[in-house]
Design a protein around this motif. Sequence first.
Motif, mmCIF file in Angstrom:
data_model
loop_
_atom_site.group_PDB
_atom_site.id
_atom_site.type_symbol
_atom_site.label_atom_id
_atom_site.label_comp_id
_atom_site.label_asym_id
_atom_site.label_seq_id
_atom_site.Cartn_x
_atom_site.Cartn_y
_atom_site.Cartn_z
ATOM 1 N N ASN A 256 0.879 -1.083 0.081
ATOM 2 C CA ASN A 256 -0.134 0.119 -0.128
ATOM 3 C C ASN A 256 0.937 1.434 -0.115
ATOM 4 O O ASN A 256 2.118 1.367 0.678
ATOM 5 C CB ASN A 256 -0.936 -0.116 1.311
ATOM 6 N N ASN B 220 -6.604 -3.866 -4.902
ATOM 7 C CA ASN B 220 -6.033 -3.298 -3.752
ATOM 8 C C ASN B 220 -6.106 -4.265 -2.451
ATOM 9 O O ASN B 220 -5.318 -3.931 -1.631
ATOM 10 C CB ASN B 220 -6.976 -2.196 -3.495
ATOM 11 N N ASP B 221 -6.782 -5.316 -2.530
ATOM 12 C CA ASP B 221 -6.808 -6.341 -1.506
ATOM 13 C C ASP B 221 -5.524 -7.119 -1.460
ATOM 14 O O ASP B 221 -5.258 -7.739 -0.400
ATOM 15 C CB ASP B 221 -8.000 -7.130 -1.361
ATOM 16 N N ASP B 222 -4.878 -7.016 -2.266
ATOM 17 C CA ASP B 222 -3.627 -8.064 -2.464
ATOM 18 C C ASP B 222 -2.658 -7.289 -3.454
ATOM 19 O O ASP B 222 -2.315 -7.836 -4.537
ATOM 20 C CB ASP B 222 -4.009 -9.436 -3.163
#
Length: 414
Positions: free
Chosen positions: A36, A213-215
């Motif tokens: 991130n 975005n989750d990985d």
Amino acid sequence: MLKRVVVTGIGALTPLGNDAETFWSNIVNGKSGAANVTRFDATPFRSHMACELKGFDATTVLDRNDIKRNDLFTQYALAATDQAIADSGFEFEKMSPFDVGVIWGCAHGGTITFEEQMKEYIKGDGTPRFNPFFLPKVLVNMASGMISIRHGYMGPNYTAVSACASSNTALMEASNNIRLGKATIMITGGSEAPITESSYGGYCALKAMSARNDDPEHASRPFDVHRDGFVIGEGAGALVLEEYEHAKARGAKIYAELVGTGATGDAYHMTATHPEGLGAIRAMQMALKEAGLSITDVDYINPHATSTHVGDLSETKAIAALTGDQKTKLHISATKSMTGHLLGAAGAIESIICLLAIRDGVVPPTINTESIDPEIPQHLNIVLKEALQKKVNVAMSNTFGFGGHNGIVVFKGV
């Protein structure tokens, strides 16, 4: 008679390590540099991830004034070139300063400086107040200028700007200066510091970046049927190019010879590559012809392969147009799956990967790719998941940039 050009020094500042050997170890071992974004709050954007530098402390390589006067992209360039110069083992002060030049590659220039200055101006009281270093820090040519100033190199000096092909364009220009006898040694490569709100917002608006975005670690997946865009990266790669006889006479360590280059324009679209890869085909043919080689001589291609649908497909079509529909000894691996896309610096760090593949006999992996898109020519040997131990004598690096710029370089073991 054209002179021969070899690489005698390398330096790297990347999302996978702040020196060339750490970077290479992580590449070979299939590590991801994605996470991130930490520079700003990216949650309002379509994408939330980037391949940022980790643990880089500019104060360890630059003094306070150098940091104050230079944008991050120039700081990265100075740090990487210091490494490459040290790695070359050459005492440059023994040469005429006019025999050593600098040709650098960059696409964005001082984006963060521009953003910061505009924010200050907009929130001000109406009185224009600008930092006296504002314009010099923003200029895209400043990295090449500051490298020469730092070391006293007075040979050919400028910056090549061809979007994401900038580093390879710089390599071509630097090698040509040596081949033509205009310089004995050239410092070249590329740097980029594009992880800023405006750059990020622009690429998100283009829907060019992954929204997985989750990985983040698995978001960059070149050639995969479910790929959805690139992950932006930052850093620098630096190479010392040297005239072969000069390098041999001083007993230099030689990574490889830069034997071929090719550059073309797609004349097709502002941001998309030619769907049939016509410009890429021609550029690869030019580079191989200059090298006196054919595609059957190439052991490894580090492709541009950013993880976009159109780009990956057109490039693999172009490679297949040269190889035909039969399997060859050529292997391909897309290392942007690990580094992200360093834009104008991509070609430099991927050239370093090619050089170290030749040195160590290793083709690094493409990570994250689980199911190759059926539209991609299935006979191509794409190295997935784990590195391949293999003798690499000839390696090619492909780069393509917005505006239709194609830049290819070919290295050969000496």
